[in-house]
Motif scaffolding. Structure first.
Motif, PDB file in Angstrom:
ATOM      1  N   LEU A  29       0.821  -1.210   0.000  1.00 22.81           N
ATOM      2  CA  LEU A  29       0.000   0.000   0.000  1.00 22.81           C
ATOM      3  C   LEU A  29       0.858   1.265   0.000  1.00 22.81           C
ATOM      4  O   LEU A  29       0.466   2.280  -0.590  1.00 22.81           O
ATOM      5  CB  LEU A  29      -0.972  -0.018   1.178  1.00 22.81           C
ATOM      6  CG  LEU A  29      -2.019  -1.135   1.112  1.00 22.81           C
ATOM      7  CD1 LEU A  29      -2.909  -1.092   2.343  1.00 22.81           C
ATOM      8  CD2 LEU A  29      -2.839  -1.071  -0.163  1.00 22.81           C
ATOM      9  N   ASP A  30       2.038   1.211   0.610  1.00 24.02           N
ATOM     10  CA  ASP A  30       2.952   2.354   0.570  1.00 24.02           C
ATOM     11  C   ASP A  30       3.488   2.596  -0.835  1.00 24.02           C
ATOM     12  O   ASP A  30       3.886   3.711  -1.171  1.00 24.02           O
ATOM     13  CB  ASP A  30       4.127   2.158   1.534  1.00 24.02           C
ATOM     14  CG  ASP A  30       3.730   2.323   2.989  1.00 24.02           C
ATOM     15  OD1 ASP A  30       2.622   2.846   3.254  1.00 24.02           O
ATOM     16  OD2 ASP A  30       4.530   1.927   3.863  1.00 24.02           O
ATOM     17  N   ALA A  31       3.502   1.561  -1.670  1.00 21.77           N
ATOM     18  CA  ALA A  31       4.012   1.682  -3.033  1.00 21.77           C
ATOM     19  C   ALA A  31       3.028   2.370  -3.979  1.00 21.77           C
ATOM     20  O   ALA A  31       3.394   2.760  -5.087  1.00 21.77           O
ATOM     21  CB  ALA A  31       4.367   0.299  -3.586  1.00 21.77           C
ATOM     22  N   VAL A  32       1.789   2.530  -3.548  1.00 22.41           N
ATOM     23  CA  VAL A  32       0.770   3.156  -4.401  1.00 22.41           C
ATOM     24  C   VAL A  32       1.007   4.661  -4.470  1.00 22.41           C
ATOM     25  O   VAL A  32       1.190   5.321  -3.450  1.00 22.41           O
ATOM     26  CB  VAL A  32      -0.649   2.866  -3.865  1.00 22.41           C
ATOM     27  CG1 VAL A  32      -1.695   3.590  -4.691  1.00 22.41           C
ATOM     28  CG2 VAL A  32      -0.913   1.372  -3.855  1.00 22.41           C
ATOM     29  N   ASP A  33       1.007   5.174  -5.680  1.00 25.74           N
ATOM     30  CA  ASP A  33       1.184   6.613  -5.902  1.00 25.74           C
ATOM     31  C   ASP A  33      -0.100   7.339  -5.503  1.00 25.74           C
ATOM     32  O   ASP A  33      -1.139   7.181  -6.130  1.00 25.74           O
ATOM     33  CB  ASP A  33       1.502   6.866  -7.373  1.00 25.74           C
ATOM     34  CG  ASP A  33       1.722   8.342  -7.683  1.00 25.74           C
ATOM     35  OD1 ASP A  33       1.805   9.163  -6.739  1.00 25.74           O
ATOM     36  OD2 ASP A  33       1.825   8.680  -8.878  1.00 25.74           O
ATOM     37  N   MET A  34      -0.021   8.130  -4.449  1.00 24.15           N
ATOM     38  CA  MET A  34      -1.195   8.833  -3.939  1.00 24.15           C
ATOM     39  C   MET A  34      -1.188  10.310  -4.338  1.00 24.15           C
ATOM     40  O   MET A  34      -1.924  11.111  -3.765  1.00 24.15           O
ATOM     41  CB  MET A  34      -1.260   8.698  -2.415  1.00 24.15           C
ATOM     42  CG  MET A  34      -1.406   7.260  -1.930  1.00 24.15           C
ATOM     43  SD  MET A  34      -2.920   6.475  -2.482  1.00 24.15           S
ATOM     44  CE  MET A  34      -4.091   7.227  -1.391  1.00 24.15           C
ATOM     45  N   THR A  35      -0.359  10.659  -5.298  1.00 21.83           N
ATOM     46  CA  THR A  35      -0.312  12.044  -5.757  1.00 21.83           C
ATOM     47  C   THR A  35      -1.238  12.216  -6.953  1.00 21.83           C
ATOM     48  O   THR A  35      -1.702  11.256  -7.539  1.00 21.83           O
ATOM     49  CB  THR A  35       1.129  12.437  -6.146  1.00 21.83           C
ATOM     50  OG1 THR A  35       1.554  11.605  -7.234  1.00 21.83           O
ATOM     51  CG2 THR A  35       2.071  12.287  -4.977  1.00 21.83           C
ATOM     52  N   GLY A  36      -1.475  13.431  -7.294  1.00 18.40           N
ATOM     53  CA  GLY A  36      -2.311  13.708  -8.461  1.00 18.40           C
ATOM     54  C   GLY A  36      -3.784  13.667  -8.134  1.00 18.40           C
ATOM     55  O   GLY A  36      -4.219  14.033  -7.041  1.00 18.40           O
ATOM     56  N   ASP A  37      -4.560  13.200  -9.095  1.00 16.56           N
ATOM     57  CA  ASP A  37      -6.014  13.148  -8.987  1.00 16.56           C
ATOM     58  C   ASP A  37      -6.433  12.258  -7.811  1.00 16.56           C
ATOM     59  O   ASP A  37      -6.113  11.064  -7.790  1.00 16.56           O
ATOM     60  CB  ASP A  37      -6.603  12.613 -10.286  1.00 16.56           C
ATOM     61  CG  ASP A  37      -8.109  12.476 -10.255  1.00 16.56           C
ATOM     62  OD1 ASP A  37      -8.763  13.205  -9.478  1.00 16.56           O
ATOM     63  OD2 ASP A  37      -8.641  11.650 -11.021  1.00 16.56           O
ATOM     64  N   LEU A  40      -8.392   9.027  -8.765  1.00 20.88           N
ATOM     65  CA  LEU A  40      -7.525   8.035  -9.390  1.00 20.88           C
ATOM     66  C   LEU A  40      -6.619   7.380  -8.344  1.00 20.88           C
ATOM     67  O   LEU A  40      -6.427   6.160  -8.352  1.00 20.88           O
ATOM     68  CB  LEU A  40      -6.691   8.682 -10.490  1.00 20.88           C
ATOM     69  CG  LEU A  40      -5.917   7.751 -11.401  1.00 20.88           C
ATOM     70  CD1 LEU A  40      -6.820   6.698 -12.029  1.00 20.88           C
ATOM     71  CD2 LEU A  40      -5.225   8.561 -12.490  1.00 20.88           C
ATOM     72  N   ALA A  41      -6.104   8.182  -7.432  1.00 20.66           N
ATOM     73  CA  ALA A  41      -5.268   7.652  -6.356  1.00 20.66           C
ATOM     74  C   ALA A  41      -6.068   6.665  -5.499  1.00 20.66           C
ATOM     75  O   ALA A  41      -5.563   5.595  -5.138  1.00 20.66           O
ATOM     76  CB  ALA A  41      -4.706   8.782  -5.500  1.00 20.66           C
ATOM     77  N   LEU A  42      -7.303   7.012  -5.196  1.00 19.69           N
ATOM     78  CA  LEU A  42      -8.167   6.112  -4.424  1.00 19.69           C
ATOM     79  C   LEU A  42      -8.406   4.816  -5.193  1.00 19.69           C
ATOM     80  O   LEU A  42      -8.356   3.728  -4.619  1.00 19.69           O
ATOM     81  CB  LEU A  42      -9.496   6.788  -4.089  1.00 19.69           C
ATOM     82  CG  LEU A  42     -10.526   5.925  -3.355  1.00 19.69           C
ATOM     83  CD1 LEU A  42      -9.980   5.471  -2.000  1.00 19.69           C
ATOM     84  CD2 LEU A  42     -11.832   6.681  -3.192  1.00 19.69           C
ATOM     85  N   ALA A  43      -8.649   4.922  -6.485  1.00 21.13           N
ATOM     86  CA  ALA A  43      -8.871   3.729  -7.309  1.00 21.13           C
ATOM     87  C   ALA A  43      -7.635   2.822  -7.284  1.00 21.13           C
ATOM     88  O   ALA A  43      -7.753   1.596  -7.166  1.00 21.13           O
ATOM     89  CB  ALA A  43      -9.212   4.130  -8.742  1.00 21.13           C
ATOM     90  N   TRP A  44      -6.450   3.397  -7.388  1.00 18.97           N
ATOM     91  CA  TRP A  44      -5.212   2.608  -7.336  1.00 18.97           C
ATOM     92  C   TRP A  44      -5.050   1.943  -5.976  1.00 18.97           C
ATOM     93  O   TRP A  44      -4.617   0.803  -5.877  1.00 18.97           O
ATOM     94  CB  TRP A  44      -3.999   3.475  -7.631  1.00 18.97           C
ATOM     95  CG  TRP A  44      -3.895   3.929  -9.054  1.00 18.97           C
ATOM     96  CD1 TRP A  44      -4.437   3.342 -10.171  1.00 18.97           C
ATOM     97  CD2 TRP A  44      -3.208   5.079  -9.530  1.00 18.97           C
ATOM     98  NE1 TRP A  44      -4.131   4.054 -11.287  1.00 18.97           N
ATOM     99  CE2 TRP A  44      -3.366   5.127 -10.924  1.00 18.97           C
ATOM    100  CE3 TRP A  44      -2.471   6.083  -8.903  1.00 18.97           C
ATOM    101  CZ2 TRP A  44      -2.806   6.127 -11.706  1.00 18.97           C
ATOM    102  CZ3 TRP A  44      -1.908   7.075  -9.690  1.00 18.97           C
ATOM    103  CH2 TRP A  44      -2.081   7.101 -11.070  1.00 18.97           C
TER     104      TRP A  44
END
Length: 79
Positions: A29-37, A40-44
């Motif tokens: 979960l730390d590897a998920v990019d939470m920047t930007g939209d 989209l970040a929530l979806a990832w």
């Protein structure tokens, strides 16, 4: 040699297994990019979570840790 030969009690086995699951989950979960939209970040993030659930449903695959698990998850989660 049995699993218990490495641990002094069943509680230690359970603790070690849970620690491993928690560590792997945090890494993924730390590897998920939470920047930007944010949507989209929530979806990832949700996709990464479902990937972990899928691994847990297939114990034989979940027990085989490859070195690139976090990389594959990150690439899957980040599109």
């Amino acid at each position: 040699m049995t699993l218990y030969a490495h641990f002094t009690s069943r509680a230690e086995v359970v603790d070690a297994a849970m620690s491993r699951v928690i560590d792997r989950t945090n890494e993924a979960l730390d590897a998920v990019d939470m920047t930007g939209d944010p949507l989209l970040a929530l979806a990832w993030y949700v996709e990464a979570g479902w990937h972990l659930v899928d691994q847990a449903r297939r114990p034989s695959r979940g027990m085989q840790r490859s070195e690139d698990d976090a990389t594959r998850l990150a690439s899957c989660a980040n599109g």
